[in-house]
Structures are given as structure tokens and as C-alpha cells.
Design a protein around this motif. Structure first.
Motif, PDB file in Angstrom:
ATOM      1  N   ALA A  91      -9.647 -10.593  -3.716  1.00 15.90           N
ATOM      2  CA  ALA A  91      -9.071  -9.898  -4.866  1.00 15.90           C
ATOM      3  C   ALA A  91      -9.300 -10.676  -6.163  1.00 15.90           C
ATOM      4  CB  ALA A  91      -7.583  -9.660  -4.657  1.00 15.90           C
ATOM      5  N   SER A  96     -14.619   2.740   1.565  1.00 18.65           N
ATOM      6  CA  SER A  96     -14.932   4.111   1.952  1.00 18.65           C
ATOM      7  C   SER A  96     -16.431   4.381   1.841  1.00 18.65           C
ATOM      8  CB  SER A  96     -14.133   5.126   1.148  1.00 18.65           C
ATOM      9  OG  SER A  96     -14.274   4.926  -0.219  1.00 18.65           O
ATOM     10  N   SER A 140      -8.350 -10.809   2.196  1.00 18.03           N
ATOM     11  CA  SER A 140      -8.245  -9.769   1.172  1.00 18.03           C
ATOM     12  C   SER A 140      -7.676 -10.327  -0.131  1.00 18.03           C
ATOM     13  CB  SER A 140      -7.344  -8.630   1.665  1.00 18.03           C
ATOM     14  OG  SER A 140      -7.949  -7.970   2.745  1.00 18.03           O
ATOM     15  N   GLY A 187     -13.763  -2.078  -6.235  1.00 16.01           N
ATOM     16  CA  GLY A 187     -13.321  -2.730  -5.006  1.00 16.01           C
ATOM     17  C   GLY A 187     -12.646  -1.785  -4.044  1.00 16.01           C
ATOM     18  N   SER A 188     -11.874  -0.840  -4.561  1.00 21.59           N
ATOM     19  CA  SER A 188     -11.182   0.097  -3.673  1.00 21.59           C
ATOM     20  C   SER A 188     -12.122   1.162  -3.121  1.00 21.59           C
ATOM     21  CB  SER A 188      -9.999   0.751  -4.384  1.00 21.59           C
ATOM     22  OG  SER A 188     -10.444   1.586  -5.429  1.00 21.59           O
ATOM     23  N   ASN A 189     -13.232   1.432  -3.813  1.00 20.67           N
ATOM     24  CA  ASN A 189     -14.196   2.416  -3.327  1.00 20.67           C
ATOM     25  C   ASN A 189     -15.157   1.828  -2.299  1.00 20.67           C
ATOM     26  OD1 ASN A 189     -13.291   4.607  -4.797  1.00 20.67           O
ATOM     27  ND2 ASN A 189     -14.610   4.179  -6.540  1.00 20.67           N
ATOM     28  N   SER A 190     -15.325   0.522  -2.302  1.00 26.25           N
ATOM     29  CA  SER A 190     -16.297  -0.120  -1.407  1.00 26.25           C
ATOM     30  C   SER A 190     -16.048   0.170   0.067  1.00 26.25           C
ATOM     31  CB  SER A 190     -16.337  -1.625  -1.657  1.00 26.25           C
ATOM     32  OG  SER A 190     -16.792  -1.886  -2.957  1.00 26.25           O
ATOM     33  N   ALA A 250     -10.910  -3.189  -9.977  1.00 31.63           N
ATOM     34  CA  ALA A 250     -10.089  -2.577  -8.923  1.00 31.63           C
ATOM     35  C   ALA A 250     -10.687  -1.278  -8.399  1.00 31.63           C
ATOM     36  CB  ALA A 250      -8.679  -2.336  -9.442  1.00 31.63           C
ATOM     37  N   ARG A 251     -11.221  -0.451  -9.281  1.00 35.85           N
ATOM     38  CA  ARG A 251     -11.776   0.840  -8.850  1.00 35.85           C
ATOM     39  C   ARG A 251     -12.983   0.637  -7.940  1.00 35.85           C
ATOM     40  NH1 ARG A 251     -14.228   5.697 -12.531  1.00 35.85           N
ATOM     41  NH2 ARG A 251     -14.511   7.126 -10.800  1.00 35.85           N
ATOM     42  N   LEU A 288       0.798  -1.227   0.000  1.00 42.24           N
ATOM     43  CA  LEU A 288       0.000   0.000   0.000  1.00 42.24           C
ATOM     44  C   LEU A 288       0.835   1.285   0.000  1.00 42.24           C
ATOM     45  CD1 LEU A 288      -2.760  -0.951   2.613  1.00 42.24           C
ATOM     46  CD2 LEU A 288      -2.844  -1.174   0.112  1.00 42.24           C
TER      47      LEU A 288
END
Length: 90
Positions: free
Chosen positions: A55, A69, A51, A64-67, A61-62, A27
């Protein structure tokens, strides 16, 4: 007041250090959630394994990374939404 303290990656040793180093490498930083889970290396190791397994799912990816927040916003989690030094400088 926090009930669980966070582990400073620089002061971590053994399995804690190995896991936090892996998070740092992936990260580019070690968020508080990972520092807290490092209190129990088994918890952090399990979370990282979950995680990795997730994956391989179908979310891009977009999305999944927004989920996380969006979930934090829906739950009004001020801790999860608090800015980190890296995100505050953006």
C-alpha cells in the motif's frame, strides 16, 4: 468442489477471529479469499502484512484496486470474478 473450506467469521475464534474482524473493519465485508486464508492464521496475517507494505507503493488507490480484478480476468479465474452478495446488488 472446494478443497479448502472457508471460515465463517461469526464462528471464528482466537487469532482467526481477530484477523477476520480486521478485514471486516477495513473492507466492510470478508471476501472468500480471506475466509479461506484464515484456515491458517499465519497465511492470512502474512498476506495482510504484504498488502500493507504494498500500500506504500506508487500506484494510486484506483489503479491498485483494479489490478486484482484485471489479473483475475486475464487468468480467467471464475472464482475470483464471481459476484459476491454485496457486488451483485450494485
Amino acid at each position: 468442489m472446494s478443497r479448502l473450506s472457508t471460515i465463517d467469521p461469526e464462528a471464528a475464534t482466537g487469532k482467526q477471529r481477530d484477523l477476520l474482524d480486521a478485514v471486516q473493519k477495513q473492507l466492510g465485508r470478508v471476501p472468500n479469499m480471506f475466509r479461506t486464508m484464515a484456515q491458517s492464521p499465519a497465511v492470512l496475517e502474512g498476506y495482510l502484512a504484504l498488502s500493507r507494505a504494498l500500500a506504500g507503493g506508487r500506484l494510486d488507490a484506483r489503479c491498485g484496486s483494479n489490478s486484482p480484478s484485471r489479473t483475475a480476468q486475464a487468468n480467467e479465474c471464475t472464482y475470483c470474478l464471481s459476484p459476491t452478495p454485496r457486488s451483485a446488488s450494485r
